[in-house]
Design an enzyme around this catalytic site. Structure first.
Site, PDB file in Angstrom:
ATOM      1  N   GLU A 268       1.296   2.261 -17.040  1.00 41.67           N
ATOM      2  CA  GLU A 268       0.655   3.026 -15.969  1.00 41.67           C
ATOM      3  C   GLU A 268      -0.328   2.147 -15.203  1.00 41.67           C
ATOM      4  OE1 GLU A 268      -0.715   6.155 -18.547  1.00 41.67           O
ATOM      5  OE2 GLU A 268      -2.527   5.020 -19.004  1.00 41.67           O
ATOM      6  N   GLY A 270      -2.431   0.552 -12.082  1.00 41.30           N
ATOM      7  CA  GLY A 270      -2.962   0.877 -10.767  1.00 41.30           C
ATOM      8  C   GLY A 270      -3.108  -0.409  -9.981  1.00 41.30           C
ATOM      9  N   TYR A 311     -19.244  -4.309  -9.779  1.00 38.24           N
ATOM     10  CA  TYR A 311     -18.648  -5.056 -10.895  1.00 38.24           C
ATOM     11  C   TYR A 311     -18.834  -6.556 -10.780  1.00 38.24           C
ATOM     12  CZ  TYR A 311     -15.470  -0.963 -11.319  1.00 38.24           C
ATOM     13  OH  TYR A 311     -14.915   0.271 -11.447  1.00 38.24           O
ATOM     14  N   CYS A 337     -28.900  -0.261   3.693  1.00 39.40           N
ATOM     15  CA  CYS A 337     -30.281  -0.604   3.406  1.00 39.40           C
ATOM     16  C   CYS A 337     -30.548  -0.686   1.910  1.00 39.40           C
ATOM     17  CB  CYS A 337     -31.205   0.378   4.110  1.00 39.40           C
ATOM     18  SG  CYS A 337     -31.039   0.183   5.895  1.00 39.40           S
ATOM     19  N   GLU A 338     -29.907  -1.613   1.279  1.00 44.98           N
ATOM     20  CA  GLU A 338     -30.134  -2.050  -0.095  1.00 44.98           C
ATOM     21  C   GLU A 338     -29.521  -3.442  -0.152  1.00 44.98           C
ATOM     22  OE1 GLU A 338     -29.218   0.432  -3.224  1.00 44.98           O
ATOM     23  OE2 GLU A 338     -29.636   2.119  -1.927  1.00 44.98           O
TER      24      GLU A 338
HETATM   25  C1  PLP Z   1      -7.488   3.543 -14.600  1.00 46.32           C
HETATM   26  C2  PLP Z   1      -6.419   3.745 -15.554  1.00 46.32           C
HETATM   27  C3  PLP Z   1      -5.235   3.005 -15.468  1.00 46.32           C
HETATM   28  C4  PLP Z   1      -5.013   1.901 -14.447  1.00 46.32           C
HETATM   29  O1  PLP Z   1      -5.728   0.745 -14.732  1.00 46.32           O
HETATM   30  P1  PLP Z   1      -5.517  -0.567 -13.818  1.00 46.32           P
HETATM   31  O2  PLP Z   1      -6.440  -1.561 -14.370  1.00 46.32           O
HETATM   32  O3  PLP Z   1      -5.826  -0.203 -12.409  1.00 46.32           O
HETATM   33  O4  PLP Z   1      -4.090  -0.961 -13.931  1.00 46.32           O
HETATM   34  C5  PLP Z   1      -4.233   3.307 -16.371  1.00 46.32           C
HETATM   35  N1  PLP Z   1      -4.395   4.272 -17.302  1.00 46.32           N
HETATM   36  C6  PLP Z   1      -5.510   4.994 -17.414  1.00 46.32           C
HETATM   37  C7  PLP Z   1      -5.610   6.059 -18.451  1.00 46.32           C
HETATM   38  C8  PLP Z   1      -6.568   4.768 -16.557  1.00 46.32           C
HETATM   39  O5  PLP Z   1      -7.690   5.483 -16.682  1.00 46.32           O
END
Ligand code: PLP
Length: 418
Positions: A268, A270, A311, A337-338
């Site tokens: 999964e 992102g 980060y 403004c920071e």
């Molecule tokens: C945020 C998240 C992801 C994705 O993480 P990436 O680092 O963006 O690939 C996958 N699984 C869960 C449960 C998440 O909370």
């Protein structure tokens, strides 16, 4: 974005400067060809009978991006009921959506059950209550394998002190709850954090899940989460997906043979799918020479792209409207403004007021973390697909800023009276 003959171009030859002109800055631009490339790369890396890639949509939640991944055959990883609703709105079927919340109420989980999506449970107390309230709804269990990984302590979620998942050491307790409630466990899950560099980390986590899997006889899938690192700098190290694919596939296939059934292998990601597909274009308002520094001050700030401040993330910054000039050293800052610093002492081709700077790797956790701080409008988003550009979110207006604000009568009366 490629530099060709002294000019930057997106896939299909689209000129980012023309987009900045047409839609104004600051602007998020996403290149669908890169999302496709990353999806197919992942698909090709794993050689198992059943592979499922679930796009973790919190990285970038524009509904068009969700639809793009649905067209590619992706499922969806969601972390809130709102993301579940968004996924359904984007056309995903409920069984292609997995809901992986953390510290949400049983009430919210019940709303996800009602929609028919897959449920991932990450604590014992909820597992027990869930088993009691919904004994016929199968669940996935999020296991914390306690492997330390990840690029920063804020995004590493698999270590011993992490709030995520049910500790692998609590497996006997899980089994007692399963026994007592008769709940069906259909999946096991881990997600150890972001920015993992090493296939060995995944394999260690995998062995822990394979061992735990033997306690459950009706598993359908094992979900290995994500955390793939993508390059942010030129020559940056990144997760070697092909190497990981080869090693994990081999272990997974052996596990399935042992288990007696072909389970689905789920990932999964992102960041891996969308980070490199995104660019953030901002205009230089001022070039400010101080006694110690040359600042480039932009028409944006941490309200639009917070990762550098939040980060300490590194985003490559290029001057796309003056790419051939001699590089100089700049500190790139925003207008908030920071302390609002995007990058310190960056070598960038000479910046003039009015130039357009491009932040690379702006697909994941950039727009989705944007806010209205300083009462600024959130930017527009444009999707580039097959040489065409599509406005997929209009820039906000004053109406958006005031949309949910209610005017208390006693205060408006005073204004009217005076
Ligand atoms: C945020 C998240 C992801 C994705 O993480 P990436 O680092 O963006 O690939 C996958 N699984 C869960 C449960 C998440 O909370």
């Amino acid at each position: 974005m490629e530099l060709n003959n002294g000019q930057y171009a997106l896939s299909g030859g689209v000129d980012p400067l023309q987009l900045a002109e047409r839609y104004d800055c600051p602007l998020y631009v996403y290149d669908s060809a890169i999302m496709q490339r990353q999806y197919h790369r992942l698909q090709k890396a794993f050689k198992v009978k059943k592979l499922k890639i679930n796009y973790a949509c919190k990285a970038l939640t524009n509904i068009n991006v969700l639809r793009l991944f649905r067209q590619l055959g992706s499922g969806l990883d969601t972390v809130s009921i709102q993301e579940v609703w968004l996924g359904l709105q984007a056309g995903f079927s409920p069984q292609d959506i997995i809901y992986t919340p953390n510290c949400v109420s049983l009430e919210e989980i019940g709303m996800a059950v009602e929609k028919g999506v897959k449920i991932n449970i990450d604590n014992l107390s909820i597992l027990e209550q869930f088993g009691h309230d919904f004994p016929n709804v199968p669940v996935c269990i999020r296991v914390n394998p306690h492997i330390m990984a990840g690029g920063s302590s804020k995004i590493s979620v698999g270590h011993i002190d992490s709030k995520f998942g049910i500790s692998i050491h609590q497996m006997p307790h899980v089994l007692r709850i399963v026994e007592a409630t008769g709940i069906q466990v259909e999946g096991l899950h881990m997600h150890t954090g972001s920015d993992i560099l090493d296939a060995e980390v995944f394999l260690r986590g995998a062995e822990i899940l394979f061992n735990a899997a033997h306690h459950f006889s009706n598993l359908e899938y094992i979900d290995f989460g994500s955390g793939f690192k993508v390059p942010y700098k030129p020559n940056d190290i990144s997760t070697d997906i092909e190497d990981l694919g080869e090693k994990l596939s081999e272990r997974f296939n052996a596990f399935c043979a042992d288990y007696g059934r072909d389970l689905s292998l789920i990932f999964e990601p992102g960041k891996f799918l969308v980070s490199e597909a995104g660019y953030f274009l901002a205009k230089v308002n001022v070039v400010k020479q101080t006694t110690s520094n040359v600042f480039a001050g932009l028409d944006s700030g941490l309200n639009h792209l917070i990762r550098p401040m939040f980060y300490d993330a590194y985003h490559r910054i290029t001057n796309i409207s003056n790419p051939a000039a001699k590089p100089r050293i700049y500190t790139v800052v925003g207008y908030i403004c920071e302390t609002d610093t995007f990058g310190v002492n960056r070598k960038i081709s000479e910046i003039r007021e009015g130039d357009i700077l491009c932040f690379h790797n702006a697909g994941a956790y950039c727009f989705s973390m944007a806010s209205n701080y300083n009462s600024r409008f959130r930017p527009a988003e444009v999707l580039v697909h097959k040489g065409q550009d599509y406005l997929i979110r209009r820039r906000e207006t004053m109406e958006d800023i005031l949309r949910n604000q209610m005017e208390a009568e006693f205060l408006t009366e005073k204004i009217n009276a005076s």
